[in-house]
Motif scaffolding. Sequence first.
Motif, PDB file in Angstrom:
ATOM      1  N   ARG A 298      13.389  57.211 -42.368  1.00 57.92           N
ATOM      2  CA  ARG A 298      13.986  56.013 -40.882  1.00 57.92           C
ATOM      3  C   ARG A 298      15.281  55.658 -41.379  1.00 57.92           C
ATOM      4  O   ARG A 298      15.817  55.232 -42.275  1.00 57.92           O
ATOM      5  N   SER A 299      15.772  55.468 -40.812  1.00 57.04           N
ATOM      6  CA  SER A 299      16.906  54.757 -40.129  1.00 57.04           C
ATOM      7  C   SER A 299      17.054  53.852 -40.683  1.00 57.04           C
ATOM      8  O   SER A 299      18.864  53.284 -41.305  1.00 57.04           O
ATOM      9  N   ASN A 300      16.054  52.412 -40.599  1.00 56.18           N
ATOM     10  CA  ASN A 300      16.078  51.256 -40.958  1.00 56.18           C
ATOM     11  C   ASN A 300      15.742  51.736 -42.889  1.00 56.18           C
ATOM     12  O   ASN A 300      15.187  50.174 -43.390  1.00 56.18           O
ATOM     13  N   GLY A 301      15.835  52.450 -43.277  1.00 55.54           N
ATOM     14  CA  GLY A 301      15.409  52.628 -44.889  1.00 55.54           C
ATOM     15  C   GLY A 301      14.488  52.939 -45.207  1.00 55.54           C
ATOM     16  O   GLY A 301      13.316  53.165 -46.134  1.00 55.54           O
ATOM     17  N   THR A 302      13.002  52.471 -44.525  1.00 50.80           N
ATOM     18  CA  THR A 302      11.643  52.866 -44.751  1.00 50.80           C
ATOM     19  C   THR A 302      11.527  54.409 -44.872  1.00 50.80           C
ATOM     20  O   THR A 302      12.388  55.231 -43.667  1.00 50.80           O
ATOM     21  N   TYR A 337      17.077  63.866 -39.287  1.00 52.59           N
ATOM     22  CA  TYR A 337      17.052  63.693 -40.281  1.00 52.59           C
ATOM     23  C   TYR A 337      17.651  62.680 -41.061  1.00 52.59           C
ATOM     24  O   TYR A 337      18.958  62.152 -40.274  1.00 52.59           O
ATOM     25  N   PHE A 338      17.461  62.006 -41.660  1.00 52.09           N
ATOM     26  CA  PHE A 338      18.199  60.948 -42.152  1.00 52.09           C
ATOM     27  C   PHE A 338      18.447  60.872 -44.084  1.00 52.09           C
ATOM     28  O   PHE A 338      17.389  61.331 -44.697  1.00 52.09           O
ATOM     29  N   PRO A 339      19.166  61.024 -44.893  1.00 53.46           N
ATOM     30  CA  PRO A 339      19.443  61.375 -45.764  1.00 53.46           C
ATOM     31  C   PRO A 339      18.633  60.338 -47.108  1.00 53.46           C
ATOM     32  O   PRO A 339      18.610  58.776 -46.379  1.00 53.46           O
ATOM     33  N   GLY A 362      22.597  65.505 -47.144  1.00 47.90           N
ATOM     34  CA  GLY A 362      24.081  66.353 -45.839  1.00 47.90           C
ATOM     35  C   GLY A 362      22.600  66.377 -45.226  1.00 47.90           C
ATOM     36  O   GLY A 362      23.282  66.583 -44.172  1.00 47.90           O
ATOM     37  N   ALA A 363      21.814  65.344 -45.333  1.00 46.43           N
ATOM     38  CA  ALA A 363      21.594  65.004 -43.272  1.00 46.43           C
ATOM     39  C   ALA A 363      22.612  63.858 -42.678  1.00 46.43           C
ATOM     40  O   ALA A 363      23.125  62.987 -42.975  1.00 46.43           O
ATOM     41  N   SER A 364      22.465  64.021 -41.810  1.00 44.68           N
ATOM     42  CA  SER A 364      23.557  63.479 -40.102  1.00 44.68           C
ATOM     43  C   SER A 364      22.695  62.331 -39.989  1.00 44.68           C
ATOM     44  O   SER A 364      21.790  62.864 -39.242  1.00 44.68           O
ATOM     45  N   ALA A 365      22.568  61.109 -39.333  1.00 43.84           N
ATOM     46  CA  ALA A 365      21.607  60.310 -38.499  1.00 43.84           C
ATOM     47  C   ALA A 365      22.768  60.469 -37.057  1.00 43.84           C
ATOM     48  O   ALA A 365      22.154  59.467 -36.299  1.00 43.84           O
ATOM     49  N   ASP A 366      23.388  61.222 -36.488  1.00 45.49           N
ATOM     50  CA  ASP A 366      23.797  61.345 -35.386  1.00 45.49           C
ATOM     51  C   ASP A 366      23.169  62.375 -34.451  1.00 45.49           C
ATOM     52  O   ASP A 366      23.964  63.335 -33.682  1.00 45.49           O
ATOM     53  N   GLU A 367      22.112  62.971 -34.951  1.00 43.00           N
ATOM     54  CA  GLU A 367      21.985  63.511 -34.083  1.00 43.00           C
ATOM     55  C   GLU A 367      20.984  63.606 -32.608  1.00 43.00           C
ATOM     56  O   GLU A 367      20.629  62.124 -32.118  1.00 43.00           O
TER      57      GLU A 367
END
Length: 372
Positions: A298-302, A337-339, A362-367
């Motif tokens: 997830r975006s917060n690292g969890t 998806y987050f790397p 290679g994932a991007s957080a700007d979906e």
Amino acid sequence: MDELINPTVIDALSRNLVAAAPQLQPRALSEAMTILAGRRLRDRVNIVRDAFLADAPDDFSELEQLVRAALEQPNFTGWMIWPVTEAVSTRALASHSTPSFDTGMDLLASLTPRLSSEFAVRDLLNARPERALSKMTVWARDENEHVRRLATEGSRAYLPWARRVPWLIEHPGATRAILDATYRDTSEYVRRSVANHLNDLSRVDPATVTRTARNWVENADAHTSWVIRHGLRTLIKNADPEAFTLVGYSGHHLRVDRPQLSNDTVHLEGALTFTAVITNEDDAEAAVAIDYSIGFQRSNGTISPKTFKLTSRKIAPGESVTVTKTHSFRRISTRTYFPGAHFVAVQANGTRSLPADFTLVGASADESASDA
């Protein structure tokens, strides 16, 4: 979706109302046609509801007469009905009288064959839940399938798009009479609603749900197994042991080996292939539901796991079976998806393997979507 309520729909609503009450002058509805552009669907419903209330008589009984006269018009149907149902519930509650409340409920039942009143009934449920449910319990035995579905769908704990009714969540057994009256309904439309209603309740009170399903198993018809299976789907994903038994799975001594991965690094737009071995250590054949979970970064690292269905198998005593699955990491609208670190685990009748770790790159957080 926003365009479901549009100027053409409002114009048709106005014409049906004038046909029902020639003295009516729908000025507010005419103005509403000019202010819909750029609005979301819920806002459009509210605009048309308020315009209808501005044009309609202030007295609830007169508004009821207008709506019932409009129901004589065959073209009074479709998406124009949604704001009308909302207007009915608003005006019924504003009257602060029990007769108006009951009449409002009756009028929603009359409207629902034209378009479901499931959203409008939530305001009445919020205001007087026990009185509303007493009406809805009667609806559950109505001759019209749309009215029966209004009972099952309108009283769901987590009805999508609808206002929450906290009382329903605090009293998860309160709708049992509605469900008992409809789980063997002749209409698939109603049965599907019953299953979704039961699944909603599984998020609140699993014990009530499994107790209800157990009673249905003992009084089943040809469709009951599907209703139960669909209604317990969240409990199955959560490995509830009684839910497994109720839907016909067996085998409590299963060994699930850690999945073997095709690669421990997966690229966005690529896929992960894994295999897992499941062994039945019972002395009887096992009917096994096999699922797998992906632990998503997830975006917060969890890391948050999501469970997916894989397959069902019958496994003989002492037998081992190997299952294989390829999970795609193509971009989709429902997940960002987050790397970073991920994992996959396999479970059989709730018996879970150790996780196998892999890294998504290679994932991007700007979906466009949030990670569900």
